[in-house]
Every structure is written in structure tokens, then in C-alpha cells.
Write a protein that holds these residues in place. Structure first.
Motif, short mmCIF file in Angstrom:
data_model
loop_
_atom_site.label_atom_id
_atom_site.label_comp_id
_atom_site.label_asym_id
_atom_site.label_seq_id
_atom_site.Cartn_x
_atom_site.Cartn_y
_atom_site.Cartn_z
N GLU A 135 0.83 -1.20 0.00
CA GLU A 135 0.00 0.00 0.00
C GLU A 135 0.86 1.26 0.00
N ILE A 136 1.91 1.26 0.81
CA ILE A 136 2.80 2.43 0.87
C ILE A 136 3.51 2.61 -0.46
N VAL A 137 4.02 1.52 -1.04
CA VAL A 137 4.73 1.65 -2.32
C VAL A 137 3.76 2.13 -3.40
N LEU A 138 2.54 1.58 -3.45
CA LEU A 138 1.57 2.03 -4.45
C LEU A 138 1.18 3.50 -4.24
N GLU A 139 1.12 3.92 -2.99
CA GLU A 139 0.84 5.32 -2.69
C GLU A 139 1.96 6.22 -3.23
N VAL A 140 3.20 5.80 -3.04
CA VAL A 140 4.35 6.56 -3.54
C VAL A 140 4.34 6.58 -5.07
N ILE A 141 4.02 5.45 -5.69
CA ILE A 141 3.94 5.39 -7.16
C ILE A 141 2.89 6.38 -7.65
N ASP A 142 1.73 6.41 -6.98
CA ASP A 142 0.65 7.31 -7.38
C ASP A 142 1.06 8.78 -7.24
N GLU A 143 1.90 9.09 -6.26
CA GLU A 143 2.36 10.47 -6.03
C GLU A 143 3.49 10.88 -6.96
N ASN A 144 4.14 9.92 -7.62
CA ASN A 144 5.33 10.21 -8.43
C ASN A 144 5.19 9.56 -9.80
N LYS A 145 4.58 10.26 -10.69
CA LYS A 145 4.42 9.75 -12.06
C LYS A 145 5.78 9.73 -12.76
N PRO A 146 5.91 8.88 -13.79
CA PRO A 146 7.22 8.81 -14.47
C PRO A 146 7.60 10.17 -15.06
N PRO A 147 8.88 10.53 -14.93
CA PRO A 147 9.31 11.83 -15.45
C PRO A 147 9.23 11.93 -16.97
N GLU A 148 9.35 10.81 -17.66
CA GLU A 148 9.25 10.82 -19.12
C GLU A 148 7.79 10.59 -19.50
N SER A 149 7.19 11.55 -20.21
CA SER A 149 5.82 11.40 -20.66
C SER A 149 5.76 10.43 -21.84
N ILE A 150 4.57 9.99 -22.16
CA ILE A 150 4.38 9.11 -23.32
C ILE A 150 4.86 9.83 -24.58
N GLU A 151 4.61 11.13 -24.67
CA GLU A 151 5.05 11.90 -25.84
C GLU A 151 6.58 11.88 -25.94
N GLU A 152 7.24 12.02 -24.79
CA GLU A 152 8.70 12.01 -24.77
C GLU A 152 9.23 10.64 -25.19
N LEU A 153 8.62 9.58 -24.68
CA LEU A 153 9.04 8.22 -25.06
C LEU A 153 8.83 7.99 -26.55
N ASN A 154 7.73 8.50 -27.09
CA ASN A 154 7.49 8.37 -28.53
C ASN A 154 8.52 9.17 -29.33
N ARG A 155 8.93 10.29 -28.79
CA ARG A 155 9.98 11.10 -29.44
C ARG A 155 11.30 10.33 -29.48
N TYR A 156 11.63 9.62 -28.37
CA TYR A 156 12.83 8.79 -28.34
C TYR A 156 12.75 7.70 -29.40
N LYS A 157 11.57 7.07 -29.52
CA LYS A 157 11.41 6.01 -30.51
C LYS A 157 11.58 6.55 -31.93
N ALA A 158 11.09 7.76 -32.17
CA ALA A 158 11.25 8.37 -33.49
C ALA A 158 12.73 8.64 -33.77
N ILE A 159 13.46 9.10 -32.77
CA ILE A 159 14.89 9.34 -32.93
C ILE A 159 15.60 8.02 -33.20
N LYS A 160 15.21 6.98 -32.48
CA LYS A 160 15.79 5.65 -32.70
C LYS A 160 15.57 5.23 -34.16
N ALA A 161 14.37 5.41 -34.65
CA ALA A 161 14.07 5.02 -36.03
C ALA A 161 14.90 5.81 -37.03
#
Length: 187
Positions: A135-161
Motif C-alpha cells: 500500500e505504501i509503495v503504491l501510494e508513492v507510485i501514485d504520487e510520483n508519475k514517471p518523469p518521461e511522458s508518453i510523448e517524450e518516449l514516442n519522441r525517443y522512438k522516433a529518434i531511434k528510427a
């Protein structure tokens, strides 16, 4: 033989084509370009960045950084292993944590993010005078979203391509193994 590792390469050799006051960076980039061509001497230079679109394109030419490798966020199995590594040896941890559930809740998180989450969960448990629980770990996960957004990850994939194709199928990637580090104790 030596390995020189340059972290945050984008800060050392930024793309100067979009800078107005670029003279200082151009000189630093030129010097790095001149000095990194040393693979024949058994010296290998490795650079890492989380912002590949800000790197001086000349640094990526053949003979300097010969290979470009994209490391995507770890898959569920790797994230589960990371939770085991970062939590198993904690003294105030609940027995039987469901690492699979924690891994499922952390899609698109990187290793540094998962380590942070585990450390933050330990701090939160300590403040509550409790054990590190799911419960504590899930609470911390909920409070701290990943710093890389989906848009950013897609940008990395485009650069990779754009930069390279090194696998037969688009979803193939190198296998990265996370394992526990066992300490050797004579007692």
C-alpha cells in the motif's frame, strides 16, 4: 585499455545550431571531437543522454561514437526484478510483497525512478513507524508519475528510427539482465 564514460552528453556537446551564444560550446565540442577518436589506442568513449535531440550531430558521425543504442524503459519482468533488488534487503519490509503488482503499476518508469520509489517508500514507512508495504509503495507510485511522458518516449522512438536500425524486427531489443549483487561474507 580504458573506458571514458560521459554522462549527460547533451550538456557537454550540445547542438549549437540553435544557439545564439554558441562560441563556448563550439570550442568544447570541437575539442571533444578531436580527442575522442582514440579507439585504436584501447581507449573507448561511451556517452549517455536522456535528451538525444540536443546533441551536436557531428559527435555521432562514424569514428567518434560508432554505435547508437536506444535503451527503452524496462519491461515488466525487469521492473519486478528491480523491486526485488531495491526492497528485499530492507529491514522493515513486509514479507510477501507482490512485486508483480508493483511492476504492473510502473510501466514507463526507468531504473532510477524505481530506485527512487523504493527509497521514498522506505522514508514514508519510517515516518509512519510502519513496515514497507504494498500500500505504501503504491501510494508513492501514485504520487510520483514517471518523469518521461508518453510523448517524450514516442519522441525517443522516433529518434531511434531515424538514427539506426540494428534489429530484424522493430520490437526486438537487447536483453538486459538485472540480478542481485551478493556480498561475500566470511561469517
Amino acid at each position: 585499455p580504458s573506458i571514458i564514460f560521459l554522462d549527460d552528453l547533451h550538456t557537454i556537446v550540445p547542438d549549437t545550431s540553435h544557439m545564439q551564444e554558441a562560441r563556448m560550446f563550439i570550442l568544447a565540442a570541437d575539442e571533444l571531437l578531436a580527442q575522442t577518436n582514440c579507439g585504436d589506442d584501447g581507449v573507448f568513449v561511451i556517452g549517455a543522454t536522456s535528451q538525444p535531440y540536443f546533441i551536436e550531430p557531428g559527435i555521432l558521425r562514424e569514428g567518434l561514437f560508432d554505435k547508437v543504442i536506444y535503451l527503452p524503459p524496462p519491461d515488466k519482468e525487469a521492473r519486478e526484478s528491480m523491486f526485488r533488488i531495491y526492497l528485499d534487503k530492507r529491514p522493515k519490509r513486509e514479507v510477501g510483497l507482490d512485486y508483480s503488482e508493483l511492476a504492473a503499476a510502473t510501466e514507463n518508469y526507468f531504473s532510477r525512478d524505481i530506485e527512487f520509489l523504493c527509497n521514498e517508500a522506505a522514508r514514508k514507512a519510517l515516518r509512519r513507524n510502519a513496515r514497507i508495504s504494498k500500500e505504501i509503495v503504491l501510494e508513492v507510485i501514485d504520487e510520483n508519475k514517471p518523469p518521461e511522458s508518453i510523448e517524450e518516449l514516442n519522441r525517443y522512438k522516433a529518434i531511434k528510427a531515424e538514427m539506426y536500425v540494428s534489429f530484424d524486427k522493430p520490437d526486438d531489443r537487447p536483453f538486459i539482465l538485472f540480478e542481485k549483487r551478493l556480498s561475500i561474507d566470511s561469517h
